[in-house]
Design a protein around this motif. Structure first.
Motif, PDB file in Angstrom:
ATOM      1  N   GLY A 183      53.468  41.528  34.815  1.00  0.00           N
ATOM      2  CA  GLY A 183      54.283  42.413  33.991  1.00  0.00           C
ATOM      3  C   GLY A 183      53.480  43.080  32.893  1.00  0.00           C
ATOM      4  O   GLY A 183      53.899  44.092  32.334  1.00  0.00           O
ATOM      5  N   ASP A 184      52.323  42.520  32.544  1.00  0.00           N
ATOM      6  CA  ASP A 184      51.614  42.982  31.363  1.00  0.00           C
ATOM      7  C   ASP A 184      50.464  43.909  31.741  1.00  0.00           C
ATOM      8  O   ASP A 184      49.410  43.468  32.204  1.00  0.00           O
ATOM      9  CB  ASP A 184      51.097  41.758  30.590  1.00  0.00           C
ATOM     10  CG  ASP A 184      50.214  42.172  29.425  1.00  0.00           C
ATOM     11  OD1 ASP A 184      50.316  43.339  28.990  1.00  0.00           O
ATOM     12  OD2 ASP A 184      49.416  41.333  28.968  1.00  0.00           O
ATOM     13  N   ALA A 185      50.683  45.204  31.512  1.00  0.00           N
ATOM     14  CA  ALA A 185      49.690  46.212  31.905  1.00  0.00           C
ATOM     15  C   ALA A 185      48.356  46.007  31.196  1.00  0.00           C
ATOM     16  O   ALA A 185      47.298  46.302  31.756  1.00  0.00           O
ATOM     17  CB  ALA A 185      50.230  47.614  31.625  1.00  0.00           C
ATOM     18  N   ASN A 186      48.399  45.508  29.963  1.00  0.00           N
ATOM     19  CA  ASN A 186      47.135  45.329  29.230  1.00  0.00           C
ATOM     20  C   ASN A 186      46.234  44.293  29.889  1.00  0.00           C
ATOM     21  O   ASN A 186      45.020  44.452  29.939  1.00  0.00           O
ATOM     22  CB  ASN A 186      47.413  44.952  27.769  1.00  0.00           C
ATOM     23  CG  ASN A 186      47.859  46.168  26.979  1.00  0.00           C
ATOM     24  OD1 ASN A 186      47.101  47.105  26.778  1.00  0.00           O
ATOM     25  ND2 ASN A 186      49.122  46.171  26.575  1.00  0.00           N
ATOM     26  N   THR A 187      46.849  43.216  30.389  1.00  0.00           N
ATOM     27  CA  THR A 187      46.065  42.202  31.098  1.00  0.00           C
ATOM     28  C   THR A 187      45.470  42.794  32.372  1.00  0.00           C
ATOM     29  O   THR A 187      44.295  42.593  32.685  1.00  0.00           O
ATOM     30  CB  THR A 187      46.961  40.994  31.464  1.00  0.00           C
ATOM     31  OG1 THR A 187      47.562  40.512  30.265  1.00  0.00           O
ATOM     32  CG2 THR A 187      46.167  39.891  32.125  1.00  0.00           C
ATOM     33  N   VAL A 188      46.296  43.530  33.090  1.00  0.00           N
ATOM     34  CA  VAL A 188      45.835  44.126  34.343  1.00  0.00           C
ATOM     35  C   VAL A 188      44.698  45.117  34.062  1.00  0.00           C
ATOM     36  O   VAL A 188      43.676  45.117  34.757  1.00  0.00           O
ATOM     37  CB  VAL A 188      47.010  44.808  35.076  1.00  0.00           C
ATOM     38  CG1 VAL A 188      46.522  45.540  36.315  1.00  0.00           C
ATOM     39  CG2 VAL A 188      48.062  43.769  35.445  1.00  0.00           C
ATOM     40  N   ALA A 189      44.856  45.920  33.010  1.00  0.00           N
ATOM     41  CA  ALA A 189      43.812  46.898  32.668  1.00  0.00           C
ATOM     42  C   ALA A 189      42.529  46.200  32.232  1.00  0.00           C
ATOM     43  O   ALA A 189      41.432  46.698  32.483  1.00  0.00           O
ATOM     44  CB  ALA A 189      44.306  47.840  31.579  1.00  0.00           C
ATOM     45  N   ALA A 190      42.670  45.045  31.584  1.00  0.00           N
ATOM     46  CA  ALA A 190      41.469  44.310  31.165  1.00  0.00           C
ATOM     47  C   ALA A 190      40.683  43.841  32.389  1.00  0.00           C
ATOM     48  O   ALA A 190      39.461  43.749  32.356  1.00  0.00           O
ATOM     49  CB  ALA A 190      41.859  43.113  30.291  1.00  0.00           C
ATOM     50  N   VAL A 191      41.385  43.557  33.474  1.00  0.00           N
ATOM     51  CA  VAL A 191      40.720  43.109  34.709  1.00  0.00           C
ATOM     52  C   VAL A 191      40.212  44.303  35.517  1.00  0.00           C
ATOM     53  O   VAL A 191      39.066  44.328  35.964  1.00  0.00           O
ATOM     54  CB  VAL A 191      41.694  42.263  35.563  1.00  0.00           C
ATOM     55  CG1 VAL A 191      41.082  41.943  36.925  1.00  0.00           C
ATOM     56  CG2 VAL A 191      42.073  40.986  34.822  1.00  0.00           C
ATOM     57  N   LEU A 192      41.067  45.305  35.701  1.00  0.00           N
ATOM     58  CA  LEU A 192      40.739  46.419  36.607  1.00  0.00           C
ATOM     59  C   LEU A 192      39.936  47.515  35.923  1.00  0.00           C
ATOM     60  O   LEU A 192      39.255  48.293  36.584  1.00  0.00           O
ATOM     61  CB  LEU A 192      42.021  47.037  37.174  1.00  0.00           C
ATOM     62  CG  LEU A 192      42.948  46.115  37.975  1.00  0.00           C
ATOM     63  CD1 LEU A 192      44.194  46.884  38.415  1.00  0.00           C
ATOM     64  CD2 LEU A 192      42.233  45.532  39.185  1.00  0.00           C
ATOM     65  N   GLY A 193      40.044  47.619  34.592  1.00  0.00           N
ATOM     66  CA  GLY A 193      39.468  48.747  33.862  1.00  0.00           C
ATOM     67  C   GLY A 193      40.494  49.860  33.741  1.00  0.00           C
ATOM     68  O   GLY A 193      41.446  49.930  34.530  1.00  0.00           O
ATOM     69  N   SER A 194      40.335  50.714  32.721  1.00  0.00           N
ATOM     70  CA  SER A 194      41.262  51.838  32.562  1.00  0.00           C
ATOM     71  C   SER A 194      40.494  53.108  32.218  1.00  0.00           C
ATOM     72  O   SER A 194      40.949  53.944  31.455  1.00  0.00           O
ATOM     73  CB  SER A 194      42.315  51.531  31.502  1.00  0.00           C
ATOM     74  OG  SER A 194      41.689  51.249  30.258  1.00  0.00           O
ATOM     75  N   GLY A 195      39.312  53.215  32.783  1.00  0.00           N
ATOM     76  CA  GLY A 195      38.557  54.457  32.633  1.00  0.00           C
ATOM     77  C   GLY A 195      37.668  54.530  31.412  1.00  0.00           C
ATOM     78  O   GLY A 195      37.126  55.594  31.112  1.00  0.00           O
TER      79      GLY A 195
END
Ligand code: MG
Length: 302
Positions: free
Chosen positions: A214-226
């Motif tokens: 549910g937490d986009a920040n955690t996912v972005a920390a793993v996948l990167g956000s550009g």
């Protein structure tokens, strides 16, 4: 030819995707301005008009070439990028220089191949502009990946940049499936099946595993956000966000923007994918506050 592969349907879908891409890009770029960070936290819109950036400018060339050639013609695409290049739209320095040289008569094949000491660019620039092409080929996702691959080489020749563009095109094509929208899982599974082994592919598999987070920040920390503006640091998160919000442009926009990074580009990608179907169109008032597409963009097939 089925109704869904008719030239007019293809054009309509691609134009709808381009509009979504431009709203994501233009509104996303507003959140580079630190004074707008509090608005982002509260999910409030900054005052318009919102100007789009290089993502939209290049995507307009993709649509124009498809409308005139019914496929990607690399020479026409490179020339369109160069002719419509506006230095003030936030291009990276390498692309700024290359497009100027093409305008002065340089050969895109040599220039794009020579970037970054001959490795080619692995930036997210080939992926950021390509969702409308995926929407164009909604009846044929495999063709979408082939045409996206061809389109990448005009500027971005590193394998990761090319695969990043293939993935975004595949996602937009599958999202716009004329038979009906896919589930988040089937969207990412379909994309993964269409792209070759790569860091982008590995990121997409990780994104698939994290669809229930549910937490986009955690996912972005793993996948990167550009933050590093590479394809592999940008595409998996943008497609994770799009997959979870098909049919809901607003949700996808806020989820994508809130994590920061290369916000205009992650939102251009996610917005272009989601808007490839009528249900995922951006809200009317968001569209009204977004700068209009340039006058040279065709309003139908040539
Ligand atoms: Mg940009």
């Amino acid at each position: 030819m089925t109704a869904d592969s008719s030239p007019d349907r293809r054009f309509e879908r691609a134009l709808a995707s381009l509009r979504g891409l431009s709203v994501g890009d233009a509104l996303g770029s507003q959140f580079f301005v630190p004074s707008n960070y509090p608005l982002l936290k509260r999910r409030e819109l900054p005052a318009g008009p919102w100007q789009w950036t290089d993502d939209t400018e290049m995507a307009c060339s993709v649509l124009a070439v498809l409308a005139h050639h019914d496929r990607i013609d690399q020479d026409a695409l490179a020339l369109s990028f160069a002719q419509h290049h506006d230095f003030d739209r936030g291009y990276g320095p390498a692309v700024n220089r290359m497009l100027r040289l093409i305008r002065e008569g340089g050969d895109w094949r040599e220039l794009a191949a020579a970037l970054f000491k001959g490795q080619g660019s692995w930036g997210n620039g080939a992926a950021m502009r390509i969702a409308p092409l995926g929407a164009w080929y909604a009846d044929d996702p495999e063709q979408a990946t082939h045409q996206a691959e061809i389109s990448s080489y005009t500027t971005h020749q590193h394998r990761e940049a090319v695969v990043g563009a293939m993935a975004v095109a595949a996602a937009a094509a599958i999202a716009a499936d004329p038979a009906g929208p896919p589930t988040p899982e089937s969207l990412l599974d379909g994309v993964i099946a269409l792209v070759p082994r790569s860091a982008v592919g590995a990121g997409l598999r990780r994104a698939r595993d994290m669809l229930d987070y549910g937490d986009a920040n955690t996912v972005a920390a793993v996948l990167g956000s550009g933050r590093r503006t590479s394809a592999h640091d940008t595409v998996p998160f943008a497609l994770w966000s799009a997959a979870r919000g098909l049919g809901d442009f607003e949700r996808v926009f806020w989820t994508t923007a809130q994590v920061g990074g290369d916000v205009d580009t992650t939102c251009a990608i996610a917005g272009g994918v989601v808007a490839s179907t009528a249900a995922g169109a951006p809200p009317e008032d968001w569209l009204r506050q977004t700068e209009e597409l340039p006058g040279w963009v065709p309003d139908g097939r040539a």
